[in-house]
Design an enzyme around this catalytic site. Structure first.
Site, PDB file in Angstrom:
ATOM      1  N   LYS A  78       1.087  -1.175   0.214  1.00  0.00           N
ATOM      2  CA  LYS A  78      -0.161   0.067   0.030  1.00  0.00           C
ATOM      3  C   LYS A  78       1.080   1.068   0.202  1.00  0.00           C
ATOM      4  O   LYS A  78       2.404   0.998   0.547  1.00  0.00           O
ATOM      5  CB  LYS A  78      -0.819  -0.200   1.437  1.00  0.00           C
ATOM      6  CG  LYS A  78      -1.628   0.689   1.716  1.00  0.00           C
ATOM      7  CD  LYS A  78      -3.425   1.165   2.572  1.00  0.00           C
ATOM      8  CE  LYS A  78      -3.658   1.978   2.741  1.00  0.00           C
ATOM      9  NZ  LYS A  78      -5.215   1.862   3.804  1.00  0.00           N
ATOM     10  N   SER A 153      -9.833   1.791   2.703  1.00  0.00           N
ATOM     11  CA  SER A 153      -9.235   2.857   1.949  1.00  0.00           C
ATOM     12  C   SER A 153      -7.974   1.917   1.085  1.00  0.00           C
ATOM     13  O   SER A 153      -7.320   2.386  -0.342  1.00  0.00           O
ATOM     14  CB  SER A 153      -8.625   3.963   2.316  1.00  0.00           C
ATOM     15  OG  SER A 153      -7.746   3.560   3.828  1.00  0.00           O
ATOM     16  N   SER A 177     -10.163  -0.252   6.733  1.00  0.00           N
ATOM     17  CA  SER A 177      -9.354  -0.387   5.119  1.00  0.00           C
ATOM     18  C   SER A 177      -8.896  -1.489   4.721  1.00  0.00           C
ATOM     19  O   SER A 177      -8.470  -1.414   3.599  1.00  0.00           O
ATOM     20  CB  SER A 177      -8.711   0.953   4.900  1.00  0.00           C
ATOM     21  OG  SER A 177      -9.278   2.421   5.728  1.00  0.00           O
TER      22      SER A 177
END
Lengths: 471, 98
Positions: A78, A153, A177
């Protein structure tokens, strides 16, 4: 041709050990998928330029017999995880040129095990969002239905995995997320116990809530990646020492359902129907399903949207345009701050910083922040009591199915409701995992959400594997 | 919430924004604050919710370490300074403060 769709960590490791294919072959297979699909899906913002060097290290480990289960395994990172010498931008213009000056502890641990980091994935800016639409680098599409969001997210990480652009992926989870995008893309996502995995070198959002976790196509892969990063780290002051962690005990094989929490506004009826089927599947797998009462759990989301913006406003104060990140020139120092932050942060980030500033301001602090902290501790105690009776607590992962682009972007509260079922685990610090539980009539995935007591990820994995056999 | 209130918050948070955005934020704060205001409904808290964490074997406690340097002088200086937008002779350059 390597069958990437059905490849797991153990299978890949087996093939690599036997020499059916090399690490280089495996990585090339993933890179060719990325080459073909990423333009459309936009899962990755950047493919790293040193993959060849990483591959060489992994192959060396196989050659000299030091390879572990994770050696040579291609991972998506990420965009809020620091990997020295590589850009980590949190998908924000603020950090678009920021090159990590050190390795995050998880990257260091995985480097030692010879994994191959393929690239950094798109996310909601500074992890604020549930659809990856707040990224400064465009939308990521859901590989299952490209007219829909992948969740967020960690939407890029999960899309990378769903399009077979990585074998496993890393995400971070402040309010859901990891688990909600896993649900939207039909994959498994784990948010470990607060304090289990080091956050050193992860770009902070809400420090009392943030936790790093893993994505996999199944429970086993998710568990293996978690085990590879699950360690005490003296660089993270919230990391819990191994000897202070709670040890596994035999299961009662009893799972609780907080019935009255499931029927709130906005929970889609198909989701409840699938949830009831999931309860039956678990009964079939030998678990007793009992109704439990958690009267305060419904306040978790309100508590979250007080505590999280408060922590965001304080954490993001470090981006001042002076020491690193975007710098906008102005005549006065004050204007350098306001212009750099005004231009560097996107709309939703600006909104949440202001919200946090308001919540923490004189005259409102007691009514919002202090009250939220008290309710949070009461929620923790409520979970603690419930876990005296049951091994785990289940809910759906998301109150609604993957939605279309733009559908919730102009309605902040509607978007925030995405976290309804996932947020209680962050509030209480307990581990939770989402896993696929079938599809609706247009092929969109349903998802089951399991929560367990502190440091009892083992319960999630046991139930997850039992459940997978029934789906 | 009034636009003047948002203006003050923007100054406190050091964020430059235009009036249109302030209006939109003022509007959205109405619905967000009414949603999070739900926490006011919670009563009958026993009072021991603050700073208690009596979960088995997992009491919150401070983590201390010896106050010693873990790196040598200048070890990271070059890397860190490479990220600074504006420098002069090895110093971070800012506008005049006073």
């Amino acid at each position: 041709m390597i069958d990437l769709r059905n490849l797991t960590i153990k299978k890949a490791h087996d093939h690599l050990t036997k020499g059916d294919f090399t690490v280089s072959d495996l990585i090339d297979a993933y890179l060719s998928v990325i080459n073909e699909k990423n333009k459309d899906i936009n899962a990755y913002i950047e493919i790293y330029n040193d993959i060849d060097d990483q591959v060489k290290i992994a192959e060396q480990m196989f050659a000299n017999g030091t390879a572990t289960l994770m050696t040579g395994i291609p991972i998506a990172l990420k965009d809020n995880m620091l990997f020295e010498g590589h850009i980590a931008s949190a998908s924000s213009h603020m950090l678009e040129n920021y090159k990590a000056t050190y390795d995050s502890s998880i990257v260091k641990q995985l480097k030692n095990q010879g994994v191959v980091f393929l690239g950094r994935t798109n996310m909601d800016e500074f992890a604020m969002g549930s659809s990856t639409e707040t990224s400064a680098y465009g939308n990521t599409k859901n590989p299952i239905d490209t007219s829909r969001v992948p969740g967020g997210s960690s939407g890029g990480s999960v899309a990378a995995l769903a399009m077979d652009g990585a074998l496993v992926a890393l995400g971070s989870d402040t309010g859901g997320s990891i688990r909600q995008p896993a649900a939207f893309c039909g994959l498994v996502g784990l948010k470990p116990t607060y304090g289990a995995v080091s956050r050193y070198g992860i770009i902070s959002m809400g420090s009392s809530l943030d936790q790093v976790g893993s994505f996999g196509k199944n429970t086993e892969d998710t568990e293996i990646l978690f085990n590879a990063i699950n360690d005490y780290d003296d660089k993270d002051s919230t990391s819990v020492k191994k000897e202070e962690r709670i040890l596994p005990k035999p299961l009662k094989k009893k799972i609780g359902v907080p019935r009255s929490f499931l029927t709130g506004d906005g929970v889609e009826s198909d989701i409840i129907k699938n949830f009831e089927e999931n309860c039956k599947r678990l009964e079939k797998a030998g678990y007793e399903i009992v109704d439990i009462s958690l009267p305060l759990i419904k306040y978790s989301l309100a508590v979250y949207y007080i505590i999280s913006p408060a922590e965001v406003s304080s954490n993001l104060a470090r981006y001042d345009g002076i020491r690193y990140g975007l710098h906008v020139e102005a005549d006065k120092l004050f204007d350098v701050y306001t212009k750099s932050r005004g231009k560097g942060f996107g709309r939703e980030v600006r909104r949440r910083i202001l919200l946090g500033t308001y919540i923490l301001s004189h005259g409102y602090y007691d009514a919002y922040y202090n009250k939220a902290i008290k309710v949070r501790n009461a929620i923790k105690q409520e979970f603690e009591k419930a876990f005296l009776e049951v091994d785990a607590i289940i809910t759906p992962t998301s109150p609604f199915m993957p939605f279309k682009f733009g559908e919730k972007l102009e309605d902040p509260v509607g978007m925030y409701l995405s976290d309804l079922f996932s947020v209680p685990a962050n509030i209480a610090g307990i581990p939770a995992m989402s896993l696929p539980s079938g599809k609706n009539d247009i092929g969109l995935p349903f998802s089951l959400h399991i929560m367990a007591p502190l440091f009892r990820e083992d319960i999630l994995f046991t139930i997850g594997k039992d459940f997978e056999k029934q789906v | 919430m009034e636009i003047e209130d948002i203006k003050k918050l923007a100054v406190m948070a050091r964020i430059d924004m235009d009036e249109d955005e302030m209006k939109e934020i003022a509007k959205s704060f109405g619905s967000i604050l009414s949603y999070v205001g739900q926490v006011q409904e919670v009563s009958n808290l026993s009072g021991d919710e603050v700073a208690t964490d009596n979960i088995e074997n997992h009491k919150l406690h401070n983590i201390m370490r010896e106050d010693i340097a873990t790196n040598t002088r200048g070890e990271y200086t070059e890397k860190i300074m490479a990220e600074v937008p504006d420098t002069e002779s090895g110093f971070i350059k800012v506008k005049q403060i006073l």
